[in-house]
Motif scaffolding. Structure first.
Motif, PDB file in Angstrom:
ATOM      1  N   ASP A  65       3.521  -5.542  10.955  1.00 32.60           N
ATOM      2  CA  ASP A  65       4.167  -4.387  10.310  1.00 32.60           C
ATOM      3  C   ASP A  65       3.512  -4.010   8.983  1.00 32.60           C
ATOM      4  O   ASP A  65       3.234  -2.817   8.746  1.00 32.60           O
ATOM      5  N   PRO A  66       3.261  -4.969   8.070  1.00 31.65           N
ATOM      6  CA  PRO A  66       2.633  -4.566   6.805  1.00 31.65           C
ATOM      7  C   PRO A  66       1.225  -3.998   7.004  1.00 31.65           C
ATOM      8  O   PRO A  66       0.810  -3.093   6.267  1.00 31.65           O
ATOM      9  N   ALA A  67       0.502  -4.505   8.007  1.00 32.33           N
ATOM     10  CA  ALA A  67      -0.838  -3.966   8.267  1.00 32.33           C
ATOM     11  C   ALA A  67      -0.754  -2.530   8.785  1.00 32.33           C
ATOM     12  O   ALA A  67      -1.542  -1.662   8.370  1.00 32.33           O
ATOM     13  N   VAL A  68       0.203  -2.281   9.674  1.00 35.50           N
ATOM     14  CA  VAL A  68       0.381  -0.925  10.196  1.00 35.50           C
ATOM     15  C   VAL A  68       0.796   0.021   9.078  1.00 35.50           C
ATOM     16  O   VAL A  68       0.303   1.154   8.984  1.00 35.50           O
ATOM     17  N   LEU A  69       1.689  -0.439   8.224  1.00 35.22           N
ATOM     18  CA  LEU A  69       2.131   0.397   7.104  1.00 35.22           C
ATOM     19  C   LEU A  69       0.965   0.742   6.182  1.00 35.22           C
ATOM     20  O   LEU A  69       0.894   1.853   5.644  1.00 35.22           O
ATOM     21  N   ARG A 120      -1.365  -3.419   1.749  1.00 32.00           N
ATOM     22  CA  ARG A 120      -0.508  -4.348   2.483  1.00 32.00           C
ATOM     23  C   ARG A 120       0.302  -5.247   1.553  1.00 32.00           C
ATOM     24  O   ARG A 120       1.481  -5.500   1.807  1.00 32.00           O
ATOM     25  N   TRP A 121      -0.336  -5.717   0.468  1.00 32.21           N
ATOM     26  CA  TRP A 121       0.369  -6.660  -0.408  1.00 32.21           C
ATOM     27  C   TRP A 121       1.598  -6.026  -1.049  1.00 32.21           C
ATOM     28  O   TRP A 121       2.600  -6.700  -1.299  1.00 32.21           O
ATOM     29  N   LEU A 122       1.534  -4.709  -1.277  1.00 31.46           N
ATOM     30  CA  LEU A 122       2.685  -4.039  -1.885  1.00 31.46           C
ATOM     31  C   LEU A 122       3.820  -3.875  -0.877  1.00 31.46           C
ATOM     32  O   LEU A 122       5.005  -3.967  -1.233  1.00 31.46           O
ATOM     33  N   TRP A 123       3.468  -3.648   0.382  1.00 29.27           N
ATOM     34  CA  TRP A 123       4.509  -3.615   1.411  1.00 29.27           C
ATOM     35  C   TRP A 123       5.159  -4.991   1.546  1.00 29.27           C
ATOM     36  O   TRP A 123       6.384  -5.093   1.682  1.00 29.27           O
ATOM     37  N   ASN A 124       4.351  -6.041   1.508  1.00 33.32           N
ATOM     38  CA  ASN A 124       4.914  -7.390   1.560  1.00 33.32           C
ATOM     39  C   ASN A 124       5.831  -7.648   0.368  1.00 33.32           C
ATOM     40  O   ASN A 124       6.874  -8.296   0.489  1.00 33.32           O
ATOM     41  N   ALA A 125       5.432  -7.118  -0.787  1.00 32.98           N
ATOM     42  CA  ALA A 125       6.275  -7.274  -1.976  1.00 32.98           C
ATOM     43  C   ALA A 125       7.611  -6.567  -1.790  1.00 32.98           C
ATOM     44  O   ALA A 125       8.664  -7.048  -2.253  1.00 32.98           O
TER      45      ALA A 125
END
Length: 243
Positions: free
Chosen positions: A205-209, A217-222
């Motif tokens: 999911d974070p990669a797709v986002l 990606r790191w900000l989506w994970n955050a």
């Protein structure tokens, strides 16, 4: 006379249904009961075999999070697939890009944490029966989206267990199950997020986002971490209220 009996029977059944949709203080877990339920959850999470079997519940909430949020964003939720390795995916149809697609994709990892924290508070407020009824309805509606025999078996099993708990279980059991389910989903949300952080994949999911937006990606994970932390804080407040 027959019509009268039928009408009376229907009224009695409706009265039973509505009676099971009210809050019941008797379902609120307290003291030792809370400790026992949480100990069971810890055991399920820590014993590898038990976790492997039970984590499909976290996957179901994750995928339904995609499907329900996608529907609310104007997309069509057309498919739900669970796999034997406890992974899964939800299929939604709509625009390839845009806010709806982004929200739909983002909602998976936060869903178990938010649902878990909500379940803990519902158990603490005596709302176990209505929540079980609503959960049964959501699972029942979701059955038309299943796309494999394994998925159908899991969803039918969850629907049946949830409905039976709502209709037959004593209030104390309903509250205990909802408390345990909420705690399990919350811990499971952290474990699932830890897995994607430690083993990032191109299809995660974070990669797709990151491909759908200029946000890395790191900000989506955050953002996932922030929601899980907030949900854990909210759940902890609910647990303190049951002490």
């Amino acid at each position: 006379m027959t019509m009268l009996l039928t009408s009376t029977g229907g009224a009695d059944l409706w009265a039973q249904v509505t009676d099971r949709l009210h809050a019941d203080p008797g379902s609120v877990p307290h003291g030792p009961g809370v400790v026992v339920v949480l100990a069971i959850v810890v055991a399920v999470v820590l014993v590898p075999t038990w976790w492997t079997l039970a984590r499909v519940g976290v996957t179901v909430v994750h995928e339904l999070g995609h499907g329900i949020v996608g529907t609310l964003c104007g997309r069509r939720f057309t498919g739900l697939v669970l796999r034997g390795d406890m992974s899964g995916h939800a299929v939604t149809v709509g625009r390839a890009r845009g806010p709806g697609r982004i929200l739909c994709t983002w909602s998976g990892y936060p869903a178990p944490a938010v649902v878990g924290a909500f379940s803990l508070h519902a158990a603490g407020g005596g709302w176990a029966a209505p929540v079980l009824a609503g959960t049964s309805a959501i699972l029942l509606v979701s059955l038309v989206r299943v796309r494999s025999l394994y998925t159908a078996g899991v969803m039918l099993g969850l629907t049946a267990v949830t409905a039976l708990l709502w209709w037959w279980a004593a209030p104390s059991w309903q509250g205990g199950v909802l408390l345990g389910t909420g705690a399990f989903l919350l811990v499971g949300a952290w474990k699932h997020l830890a897995a994607v952080l430690s083993q990032p994949g191109a299809g995660s999911d974070p990669a797709v986002l990151a491909t759908l937006t200029p946000v890395p990606r790191w900000l989506w994970n955050a953002s996932f971490l922030a929601v899980l932390a907030a949900s854990s804080w909210w759940a902890a407040r609910g647990l303190l209220g049951m002490g």
